[in-house]
Write an enzyme that holds these catalytic residues in place. Structure first.
Site, PDB file in Angstrom:
ATOM      1  N   VAL A  10      10.295   6.699  -2.367  1.00 39.35           N
ATOM      2  CA  VAL A  10       9.682   5.848  -1.342  1.00 39.35           C
ATOM      3  C   VAL A  10      10.791   5.357  -0.425  1.00 39.35           C
ATOM      4  CG1 VAL A  10       8.440   3.696  -0.923  1.00 39.35           C
ATOM      5  CG2 VAL A  10       7.843   5.100  -2.904  1.00 39.35           C
ATOM      6  N   PHE A  11      10.568   5.437   0.892  1.00 43.08           N
ATOM      7  CA  PHE A  11      11.548   4.991   1.880  1.00 43.08           C
ATOM      8  C   PHE A  11      11.148   3.633   2.438  1.00 43.08           C
ATOM      9  CE2 PHE A  11      13.002   4.919   6.392  1.00 43.08           C
ATOM     10  CZ  PHE A  11      14.372   4.928   6.154  1.00 43.08           C
ATOM     11  N   GLY A  12      12.105   2.713   2.458  1.00 44.37           N
ATOM     12  CA  GLY A  12      11.890   1.390   3.042  1.00 44.37           C
ATOM     13  C   GLY A  12      12.742   1.195   4.280  1.00 44.37           C
ATOM     14  N   TYR A  13      12.124   0.674   5.344  1.00 41.48           N
ATOM     15  CA  TYR A  13      12.829   0.423   6.602  1.00 41.48           C
ATOM     16  C   TYR A  13      12.571  -0.980   7.126  1.00 41.48           C
ATOM     17  CZ  TYR A  13       8.215   1.370   8.563  1.00 41.48           C
ATOM     18  OH  TYR A  13       6.872   1.335   8.838  1.00 41.48           O
ATOM     19  N   GLY A  14      11.744  -1.745   6.414  1.00 42.91           N
ATOM     20  CA  GLY A  14      11.448  -3.133   6.774  1.00 42.91           C
ATOM     21  C   GLY A  14      11.779  -4.019   5.590  1.00 42.91           C
ATOM     22  N   SER A  15      10.787  -4.759   5.104  1.00 40.71           N
ATOM     23  CA  SER A  15      11.057  -5.665   3.981  1.00 40.71           C
ATOM     24  C   SER A  15      11.448  -4.927   2.710  1.00 40.71           C
ATOM     25  CB  SER A  15       9.845  -6.569   3.715  1.00 40.71           C
ATOM     26  OG  SER A  15       8.712  -5.804   3.364  1.00 40.71           O
ATOM     27  N   GLU A  20       1.261  -2.974   1.641  1.00 37.97           N
ATOM     28  CA  GLU A  20       1.326  -2.352   2.962  1.00 37.97           C
ATOM     29  C   GLU A  20      -0.063  -2.025   3.519  1.00 37.97           C
ATOM     30  OE1 GLU A  20       4.297  -2.337   4.293  1.00 37.97           O
ATOM     31  OE2 GLU A  20       5.317  -2.879   2.442  1.00 37.97           O
TER      32      GLU A  20
END
Length: 180
Positions: free
Chosen positions: A3-8, A83
């Site tokens: 899983v890629f996270g770019y915010g919180s 999300e």
């Protein structure tokens, strides 16, 4: 599954994972163009959080998490709830900093222009004003912005993200002005 996270998810990975890798995805840009009525704002007074937009020559820095096989279903249930405000799952290639020649397929949540919570482009000043006054069940919208900017500087000190850092400066400027 990754899983890629770019915010919180960059600074708040509150789920079990076995490996965390720093890197980027290509062909997107990060923008505060998604409404948040469930975390950083409320219905009628939404906050703003990040989403990704297609941008051929751009890349977005973030963190990829490898989920343990036995916890994938439970973590995905949690992330789908977290999300839920207009985000869709998309699979993209992630390029780890330490091995850019071997991309990893990752799942990422993207709030597309077609979702009801997509706010779209606005001036940095107007977005900053909205973030400055928005508060939701997860806290003030400024906290989300500042924690993301701080994490980007700490984890990705050489990464450029003009939108994020211009917005941070604009919000800090608004906060520095005494109220009448």
């Amino acid at each position: 599954m990754w899983v890629f996270g770019y915010g919180s998810l960059v600074w708040k990975a509150d789920f079990p994972y076995s490996i965390m890798r720093v890197g980027h995805i290509r062909g997107y840009m990060r923008r505060f163009w998604q409404a948040s009525t469930d975390h950083r704002g409320v219905p009628g007074a939404p906050g703003r959080v990040v989403t990704l937009l297609p941008a051929a020559e751009e890349c977005v820095w973030g963190v990829a998490y490898k989920l343990e096989a036995e916890s994938v279903d439970k973590v995905m249930e949690y992330l789908n709830f977290r999300e839920k405000n207009g985000y869709e799952q998309v699979t993209v290639n992630f390029y780890p900093n330490d091995d850019v020649k071997n991309p990893i397929p990752v799942m990422v949540y993207i709030g597309t222009e077609q979702n009801e919570h997509y706010l779209g482009e606005e001036s940095i000043e107007k977005i900053a004003e909205q973030i400055s006054r928005s508060v939701g069940p997860s806290g003030p919208n400024v906290e989300y912005l500042f924690r993301l900017a701080d994490a980007m500087r700490e984890v990705f000190p050489d990464a450029a993200d003009d939108h994020l850092f211009q917005l941070e400066r604009a919000v800090r400027s608004i906060q520095a002005v005494p109220s009448a």
